[in-house]
Design an enzyme around this catalytic site. Sequence first.
Site, PDB file in Angstrom:
ATOM      1  CE  LYS A  23      -4.132  -3.744   3.038  1.00 49.38           C
ATOM      2  NZ  LYS A  23      -3.215  -3.968   4.164  1.00 49.38           N
ATOM      3  CE1 TYR A  49      -3.647  -1.770  -0.421  1.00 52.47           C
ATOM      4  CE2 TYR A  49      -1.577  -0.574  -0.666  1.00 52.47           C
ATOM      5  CZ  TYR A  49      -2.480  -1.245   0.121  1.00 52.47           C
ATOM      6  OH  TYR A  49      -2.238  -1.394   1.471  1.00 52.47           O
ATOM      7  CB  VAL A 102      -1.866   2.961   9.100  1.00 50.68           C
ATOM      8  CG1 VAL A 102      -1.126   1.665   9.316  1.00 50.68           C
ATOM      9  CG2 VAL A 102      -2.000   3.304   7.634  1.00 50.68           C
ATOM     10  CB  SER A 144      -5.605  -1.690   6.057  1.00 51.84           C
ATOM     11  OG  SER A 144      -4.298  -1.709   5.557  1.00 51.84           O
ATOM     12  CE1 TYR A 155      -3.100  -5.854   7.791  1.00 41.69           C
ATOM     13  CE2 TYR A 155      -3.224  -4.266   9.564  1.00 41.69           C
ATOM     14  CZ  TYR A 155      -3.479  -4.618   8.266  1.00 41.69           C
ATOM     15  OH  TYR A 155      -4.124  -3.744   7.456  1.00 41.69           O
TER      16      TYR A 155
HETATM   17  N1  LIG Z   1      -2.437  -1.068   7.543  1.00 40.09           N
HETATM   18  C1  LIG Z   1      -2.766  -0.112   6.696  1.00 40.09           C
HETATM   19  O1  LIG Z   1      -3.755   0.609   6.887  1.00 40.09           O
HETATM   20  C2  LIG Z   1      -1.832   0.094   5.555  1.00 40.09           C
HETATM   21  C3  LIG Z   1      -2.399   0.876   4.393  1.00 40.09           C
HETATM   22  C4  LIG Z   1      -1.378   1.729   3.706  1.00 40.09           C
HETATM   23  N2  LIG Z   1      -1.975   2.434   2.605  1.00 40.09           N
HETATM   24  C5  LIG Z   1      -0.213   0.894   3.208  1.00 40.09           C
HETATM   25  O2  LIG Z   1      -0.319   0.318   2.156  1.00 40.09           O
HETATM   26  O3  LIG Z   1       0.798   0.795   3.840  1.00 40.09           O
END
Ligand SMILES: NC(=O)CC[C@H](N)C(=O)O
Length: 327
Positions: free
Chosen positions: A76, A200, A270, A73, A252
């Site tokens: 992003k 993505y 994650v 993430s 989050y």
């Molecule tokens: N919070 C994350 O790092 C999520 C990224 C992971 N690739 C997903 O889309 O679920």
Amino acid sequence: MIDDSSIQKENQNMNNIDDWVAHYRTFSKEGKNASYIPALEKVNSSNLGISIIGPDGTMIKSGDWNVPFTLQSISKVISFIAACMHHGIPYVLDRVDLEPTGDPFNSIIRLEMHKPGKPFNPMINAGAITVSAILPGQTPQEKLESIYLLMEKMVGKRPSLNEEVFVSEWQTANRNRALAYYLKETGYLEIEVEEALEVYLKQCSLEVTTEDIAIIGLILAQDGYHPIRKEQVLPKEVARLAKSLMLTCGVYNASGKFAAYIGIPAKTGVSGGIMSAVPPRVRNEEFPFQEGCGIGIYGPAIDEYGSSVAGVMLLKKIADTWDLSIF
Ligand SMILES: NC(=O)CC[C@H](N)C(=O)O
């Protein structure tokens, strides 16, 4: 995750970063590697590493700072910056909002509750998939190229794609597919579902070390100026937007606690990475980075919110010791 009780768990004799890393590494067992992406589950969950980089190139590195991990993430932030740089901020904000959700990163609930389903922010999966789809280029590879180019500008090298992590998530991305189909139905996904997912999930699978994300954090802390290359690599307005999103939505449904107890704009992923931007407003004279710094941390055992358990504790220790909260 973090609250004030974590402070009491620490050993009073710790006085340097190596001691802190050794100490907080033991808390990795309170977390678990992400298991919904099978390739992430098998890495060494007791890894913990950190890089701190200042604008004059001064660095502090400790522990497993050089162990590669995938951006997940954290990507992003990079795709949001790339989209804003190509289209301008208003175009991007027509398609994704700037509001925190208080929900988990992969939640679908608000898309349906708030018609017509505009994603609340680009740090949750729904918003990030929308942003990946508008990256410049016709094909997934061309779109991904804009992320590679921005990474090259910031980090000085082209990251490699961890094919195993990509395939592992591609084969299991049912929730992300559901989000993308919903976005397609409401008109917020401008390309085909599988193409958007390819961009993505590939951006999530780009490999970095703590040093790489510390440099990106440093550039954000300097409002888009790359102090080592001595070049404005992204507009100040975009850097500010990215930092405000990191602070309000970067962790989050733990973003409020993170702001309250750590108070540094940060983005977690994650795979266990944490990218932080410490602005140059520090008043603590003991702090070796008075002009601000970027902090990159990696520790794959994550908490229920999807952030590194030991990494968050280490960052809190650093923020407390040197008084780094922006509040
Ligand atoms: N919070 C994350 O790092 C999520 C990224 C992971 N690739 C997903 O889309 O679920």
